[in-house]
Design a protein around this motif. Structure first.
Motif, PDB file in Angstrom:
ATOM      1  N   HIS A 181       2.415   2.604   2.575  1.00 46.66           N
ATOM      2  CA  HIS A 181       2.500   3.252   3.891  1.00 46.66           C
ATOM      3  C   HIS A 181       3.927   3.141   4.422  1.00 46.66           C
ATOM      4  O   HIS A 181       4.501   2.059   4.436  1.00 46.66           O
ATOM      5  N   HIS A 215      -0.458  -5.936   5.666  1.00 45.87           N
ATOM      6  CA  HIS A 215       0.443  -6.770   4.865  1.00 45.87           C
ATOM      7  C   HIS A 215       1.620  -7.226   5.719  1.00 45.87           C
ATOM      8  O   HIS A 215       2.220  -6.423   6.424  1.00 45.87           O
ATOM      9  N   CYS A 229       2.731  -4.176   8.036  1.00 48.54           N
ATOM     10  CA  CYS A 229       2.200  -2.839   7.755  1.00 48.54           C
ATOM     11  C   CYS A 229       1.110  -2.481   8.762  1.00 48.54           C
ATOM     12  O   CYS A 229       0.145  -3.231   8.946  1.00 48.54           O
ATOM     13  N   CYS A 233       0.806  -1.237   0.000  1.00 49.12           N
ATOM     14  CA  CYS A 233       0.000   0.000   0.000  1.00 49.12           C
ATOM     15  C   CYS A 233       0.834   1.281   0.000  1.00 49.12           C
ATOM     16  O   CYS A 233       0.287   2.364  -0.182  1.00 49.12           O
TER      17      CYS A 233
HETATM   18 ZN   LIG Z   1       0.417  -1.617   3.725  1.00 47.72          ZN
END
Ligand SMILES: [Zn+2]
Length: 111
Positions: free
Chosen positions: A66, A85, A80, A64
């Motif tokens: 982040h 994740h 994450c 993503c």
């Molecule tokens: Zn992520």
């Protein structure tokens, strides 16, 4: 990359002699020479070498995007905090580095 190859008493390293020799070679020659040799090896093997800025690649989620230091609960784990994740931290970072290299190659090809 030049961290001790010997490991610990509980988790001894493998190929210690060869790795410590490589470490010594890298430290003796310096990174500039190492990168020159690496570029030559890549070319002779028909491979492409693209240098990328590694900043943040180990803290950034490959799924993503982040980026947070909290994404690394341990040295080996990536988890994450935004999307959940999980992966081995080295695998997650390698995916980010690959994407950065491919993005740079696309910029060069477009120019
Ligand atoms: Zn992520």
């Amino acid at each position: 990359m030049t961290r001790s190859a010997a490991g610990t008493i509980g988790l001894p390293g493998r190929n210690v002699g060869a790795k410590s020799g490589l470490n010594r070679s890298i430290l003796d020659a310096g990174w500039g020479v190492f990168l020159t040799i690496l570029a030559d090896k890549a070319e002779s093997a028909g491979r492409e070498l693209i240098s990328v800025n590694p900043s943040g690649t180990s803290r950034t989620c490959a799924r993503c995007g982040h980026r947070a230091k909290e994404n690394r609960p341990t040295q080996a784990e990536f988890a994450c905090t935004a999307c959940g994740h999980t992966a081995h931290a080295d695998v997650n970072a390698a995916i980010n580095i690959l994407r950065a290299g491919l993005a740079l190659r696309a910029v060069v090809e477009a120019a």
